[in-house]
Structure formats: structure tokens, C-alpha cells
Design an enzyme around this catalytic site. Sequence first.
Site, PDB file in Angstrom:
ATOM      1  N   ALA A  13       0.829  -1.204   0.000  1.00  0.00           N
ATOM      2  CA  ALA A  13       0.000   0.000   0.000  1.00  0.00           C
ATOM      3  C   ALA A  13       0.865   1.258   0.000  1.00  0.00           C
ATOM      4  O   ALA A  13       0.436   2.315   0.429  1.00  0.00           O
ATOM      5  CB  ALA A  13      -0.931  -0.005   1.208  1.00  0.00           C
ATOM      6  N   ARG A  18       8.061   8.692  -5.069  1.00  0.00           N
ATOM      7  CA  ARG A  18       9.410   8.974  -5.553  1.00  0.00           C
ATOM      8  C   ARG A  18       9.745   8.237  -6.857  1.00  0.00           C
ATOM      9  O   ARG A  18      10.783   8.474  -7.455  1.00  0.00           O
ATOM     10  CB  ARG A  18      10.441   8.669  -4.462  1.00  0.00           C
ATOM     11  CG  ARG A  18      10.571   9.845  -3.506  1.00  0.00           C
ATOM     12  CD  ARG A  18      11.618   9.590  -2.466  1.00  0.00           C
ATOM     13  NE  ARG A  18      11.129   8.675  -1.441  1.00  0.00           N
ATOM     14  CZ  ARG A  18      11.922   7.972  -0.632  1.00  0.00           C
ATOM     15  NH1 ARG A  18      13.224   8.060  -0.758  1.00  0.00           N
ATOM     16  NH2 ARG A  18      11.416   7.181   0.287  1.00  0.00           N
ATOM     17  N   LYS A 337       8.608 -13.238 -36.869  1.00  0.00           N
ATOM     18  CA  LYS A 337       7.468 -13.084 -35.952  1.00  0.00           C
ATOM     19  C   LYS A 337       6.414 -14.126 -36.293  1.00  0.00           C
ATOM     20  O   LYS A 337       6.087 -14.314 -37.464  1.00  0.00           O
ATOM     21  CB  LYS A 337       6.873 -11.687 -36.120  1.00  0.00           C
ATOM     22  CG  LYS A 337       5.732 -11.404 -35.187  1.00  0.00           C
ATOM     23  CD  LYS A 337       4.613 -10.592 -35.837  1.00  0.00           C
ATOM     24  CE  LYS A 337       3.692 -11.440 -36.682  1.00  0.00           C
ATOM     25  NZ  LYS A 337       2.474 -10.769 -37.123  1.00  0.00           N
TER      26      LYS A 337
HETATM   27  C1  UD1 Z   1      10.288  -0.743   7.724  1.00  0.00           C
HETATM   28  C2  UD1 Z   1      10.458  -1.312   9.136  1.00  0.00           C
HETATM   29  C3  UD1 Z   1      11.936  -1.200   9.519  1.00  0.00           C
HETATM   30  C4  UD1 Z   1      12.789  -1.943   8.532  1.00  0.00           C
HETATM   31  C5  UD1 Z   1      12.511  -1.440   7.120  1.00  0.00           C
HETATM   32  C6  UD1 Z   1      13.179  -2.351   6.126  1.00  0.00           C
HETATM   33  C7  UD1 Z   1       8.387  -0.855  10.357  1.00  0.00           C
HETATM   34  C8  UD1 Z   1       7.721   0.000  11.331  1.00  0.00           C
HETATM   35  N1  UD1 Z   1       9.642  -0.547  10.031  1.00  0.00           N
HETATM   36  O1  UD1 Z   1      10.596   0.634   7.777  1.00  0.00           O
HETATM   37  O2  UD1 Z   1      12.140  -1.724  10.804  1.00  0.00           O
HETATM   38  O3  UD1 Z   1      14.158  -1.803   8.846  1.00  0.00           O
HETATM   39  O4  UD1 Z   1      11.107  -1.461   6.827  1.00  0.00           O
HETATM   40  O5  UD1 Z   1      13.031  -1.833   4.852  1.00  0.00           O
HETATM   41  O6  UD1 Z   1       7.790  -1.844   9.920  1.00  0.00           O
HETATM   42  N2  UD1 Z   1       3.142  -0.059   4.186  1.00  0.00           N
HETATM   43  C9  UD1 Z   1       1.796  -0.193   3.986  1.00  0.00           C
HETATM   44  N3  UD1 Z   1       0.943   0.533   4.760  1.00  0.00           N
HETATM   45  C10 UD1 Z   1       1.384   1.381   5.726  1.00  0.00           C
HETATM   46  C11 UD1 Z   1       2.761   1.544   5.891  1.00  0.00           C
HETATM   47  C12 UD1 Z   1       3.632   0.797   5.110  1.00  0.00           C
HETATM   48  O7  UD1 Z   1       1.363  -0.974   3.146  1.00  0.00           O
HETATM   49  O8  UD1 Z   1       0.546   1.987   6.370  1.00  0.00           O
HETATM   50  C13 UD1 Z   1       4.068  -0.853   3.370  1.00  0.00           C
HETATM   51  C14 UD1 Z   1       4.906   0.000   2.446  1.00  0.00           C
HETATM   52  O9  UD1 Z   1       4.306   0.091   1.172  1.00  0.00           O
HETATM   53  C15 UD1 Z   1       6.208  -0.742   2.370  1.00  0.00           C
HETATM   54  C16 UD1 Z   1       6.279  -1.459   3.712  1.00  0.00           C
HETATM   55  O10 UD1 Z   1       4.980  -1.480   4.224  1.00  0.00           O
HETATM   56  O11 UD1 Z   1       6.184  -1.724   1.338  1.00  0.00           O
HETATM   57  C17 UD1 Z   1       7.267  -0.786   4.661  1.00  0.00           C
HETATM   58  O12 UD1 Z   1       6.892   0.522   4.907  1.00  0.00           O
HETATM   59  P1  UD1 Z   1       7.943   1.701   4.953  1.00  0.00           P
HETATM   60  O13 UD1 Z   1       7.227   2.956   5.217  1.00  0.00           O
HETATM   61  O14 UD1 Z   1       8.844   1.638   3.785  1.00  0.00           O
HETATM   62  O15 UD1 Z   1       8.753   1.312   6.268  1.00  0.00           O
HETATM   63  P2  UD1 Z   1      10.248   1.700   6.610  1.00  0.00           P
HETATM   64  O16 UD1 Z   1      10.265   3.019   7.262  1.00  0.00           O
HETATM   65  O17 UD1 Z   1      11.128   1.464   5.462  1.00  0.00           O
END
Ligand code: UD1
Length: 453
Positions: A13, A18, A337
Site C-alpha cells: 500500500a 518517488r 514473428k
Molecule cells: C520498515 C520497518 C523497519 C525496517 C525497514 C526495512 C516498520 C515500522 N519498520 O521501515 O524496521 O528496517 O522497513 O526496509 O515496519 N506499508 C503499507 N501501509 C502502511 C505503511 C507501510 O502498506 O501503512 C508498506 C509500504 O508500502 C512498504 C512497507 O509497508 O512496502 C514498509 O513501509 P515503509 O514505510 O517503507 O517502512 P520503513 O520506514 O522502510
Amino acid sequence: MSQRSCLSIILAAGEGTRMKSAVPKVLHTIAGLPMVAHVVKAAEAAGSGELALVIGHGADEMRKAALKFAPKAEAFVQEKRLGTAHAVLAARAAISKGYDDILVMFGDTPLIDPEALAAARLKLAEGAAVVVVGFRTENPSGYGRLIEKAGRLVAIREEKDCSDEEKKITFCNGGLMAVAGRHALNLLDQVGSKNAKGEYYLTDIVEIAAAQGFDVVATEASFENALGINNRAELAQAEGIWQQRRRREAMLSGVTLIAPETVFFSHDTEIGADTIVEPNVWFGPGVKIATGAKIHAFSHIEGATIASNCDVGPFARLRPGADLRNKAKVGNFCEVKQAIVEEGAKVNHLTYIGDARIGAGANIGAGTITCNYDGYSKFFTDIGEGAFIGSNSSLVAPVSIGKGGYIASGSVITESVPDDALAFGRARQRTLPGKGKELRERFSQAAAARKKG
Ligand code: UD1
Ligand code: MG
């Protein structure tokens, strides 16, 4: 392991702003396959039977795409992006069905290794309630740090919530988590949002589980498992790593790549032993190559089947439906093709073969074109076994050339040619002795007269 039921929840989600794209982030491709589909494949390879996709931005497009790469997946929409634990809970209905193992993965982390998932499942089977797949890095900035006490994992602290001391920890959360199904909802429901971002962090279940005396374990995997894609530079980085892995796999399975770093595979390329691939070759989706083929430099191949000992290129373009049988040859600057090139047939130079069959052992001369399209419809050209098509001929489809048929070069063939017939489809040559010289004199005098005047 396989007796244990397993649900994989893939979080997809993300906003993906970016990427600067109209396409949802996780549908951007690596080796021609959406990155989230790579995650699905890894889950399946680790023996996960059921799949839940948590989607948000671009939900309709995601659903449509998921039908292709994960037709059995159930999609859940996370309306508001309130954090990773909140996202997992969007799939509450799936979790409630009751599974032994629950795997949580991110849809934007395409290089997940099925072995890392399988190792995490093994820890669950041994009794752990939560397993975190960690990795070590010199540059941990941005990742959640794994906080250990007396060798036991007790919490994950997100970067923004870390003390200066904790920031120095280089053992990080890769984002893959495995949770015992029977504890999952209980743990997730206890997650709050009191942290620097005000989000419901999935990572908080580690502290919650540890405090309740459950067994919480960290495993270690390579950095690639955690490589999250946020922009197109990272997308290219992941593509590079994927290609490197695939090239190595191809070479170890008996394929010669003379300059491996210049050969690009698709997610589904099948290539048999003793095939030699010269530099700068591109494989699009749907390519199957049997053994002992030679793919010469600068060829572009997609949707093609290449049987044993074929010779392709240099500079060949095989498009979808190109079907080369044993020992067929398609040479330089040829495009094929939707056509079968039967055993030992040769299409060697500067030719277009589309919507056609070329019989075994036939020889297609340089510059031959199958004129398959009238601007509205496509038509078929059938060339019989052992036929000879003289150079620079146009075969205007629908048309057939019989077995052993012989087409004089420069012909435009509009009518079918029977077996063993010879066909000329061109104006007869006239040769006028001395006329060349006479013409030159006339032209030169005319030019001189123009200059004077
Ligand atoms: C997350 C982890 C972090 C880890 C890192 C690795 C958490 C709180 N943190 O941080 O410990 O080191 O990934 O890459 O889990 N997403 C949703 N819905 C939401 C929020 C996020 O679907 O409400 C999905 C995002 O699309 C993404 C994933 O969850 O694919 C991770 O979310 P992101 O915001 O990238 O977390 P990080 O801050 O990278
Ligand atoms: Mg991230």
C-alpha cells in the site's frame, strides 16, 4: 515443514511518489515481472499456500495486475496508511482463518530469498512466536535496529525513535517477519502508535511478544533481502543484482556467456546447456532455448522458442511466436514473428518473416520479405520443404510456395507456386548494346549547355 499451513501477507500500500510514475510502485518490473510478483514467487517457493495482498494507492490497477501474477491471492485495501501493523491488520479476515505460520513481506522488496523465508518458518516450527529476518550493514541509517539483551532479541527500534547509542547498532530489520498464527492477532492488536512517526509499527510486536515471555528470534540474511525500492535508481540496482544472480545460475547450469554482464534475461527465460550466448543479447519474456544453440551478438529475442543447435544472429530480432526447429538459422538483420522455421531452414540475411511457415531445409535469400499485412489484416505465407527463395523477393500473402519451389530473385510473388515449379515475378531484362555510352554523352552535353546559359 510442508504440513504447516502458511499465509503470506504482502504489504503493497506504499505511495511510491518517488518513482514519479502513474504506475503503482510495486508494479514496476524487474526482469519483466512486477516487483511484487517476485515477492509472491518467493513466498510460494517457501511453501506458503495462501496469499493476502494489502493494497492502497492504485487499488484497481493492482487487483487487475494481481490476477496475472497471483490469481489466488485475496486483496485487502488499507484505506489510510497508518503504519505496517495497521496494514497487516487490513488482512484480519485472512489471519482469522487460522494458520500455523504467517509471513509478512513488503511488496517493494523484490530480492527476497525463499531460503530466508523457509529458515524463518523453521524457527516458528521450533516454537518461536516471532521471527525477524535481520541483516548487517555498515550503513544502517533508515532501518529499524534489532535490540538484543543477553543474546536475545527484545525489541526493534525505528531510526527515528533510537537513542544515539542504539543508532550505532548495525544489525537491522530487513522487513521480513514470521509470526506464529495463533498469536498473531493478539500481538498485533496490542500495537499502539506512540512513536516519533505516530504510526502503528509492526516491529513493535517484538517487544510485546518478548515482554509476554514468548520466544522471539532474529535470523540473519543477506542485505539483498532488505533492498527496498523507492526510486528508479534503486529499481535499476535491484535489476542489476537480479541479472547477476540469473547469469551465474545460467552459467553454472552449462550455458556459456562470453560477456555475462551484457546479457539480460527475463524472469522466465529457459535456456539449455551448451548454448553459447555472445555479448549484448537481450531476452524478453517467454523465451525457451533448448541445448546447443548459438545466440550471436546483439540479438533481441522475446516470445520465441529455439530448438537444439539453432544459430541466431548476430543482430537478429525474434519476436513472439518465432518457433525455430532443430538446426534452423536466422542470421543478421532478420526479423521473425509468429512463424515456424522448420529443421535446417535458413533465413540468413536482411529478411522479414511474419505469419509464416518455412519448410525444412528451405533457403530464404537475402532481403526476402513476407508481405503479411494489407493495413487491415494479417495473412499467412507457407513455404514448402526445400524451397529456394531468390534474394530480394516479396511474397505477398496469402500465398504458398510448394515443396522444392524455386523463386527467381527480385520476384514479387502474388500467386501460389506449385511443388518443384520455377516462378519469375519480375520484368524481363532488356540489354541495349552501346546505349549506355550514348546516354552519357547526351546527359553531359545537356549539362554543359545549362551551365553556359
Ligand atoms: C520498515 C520497518 C523497519 C525496517 C525497514 C526495512 C516498520 C515500522 N519498520 O521501515 O524496521 O528496517 O522497513 O526496509 O515496519 N506499508 C503499507 N501501509 C502502511 C505503511 C507501510 O502498506 O501503512 C508498506 C509500504 O508500502 C512498504 C512497507 O509497508 O512496502 C514498509 O513501509 P515503509 O514505510 O517503507 O517502512 P520503513 O520506514 O522502510
Ligand atoms: Mg521502506
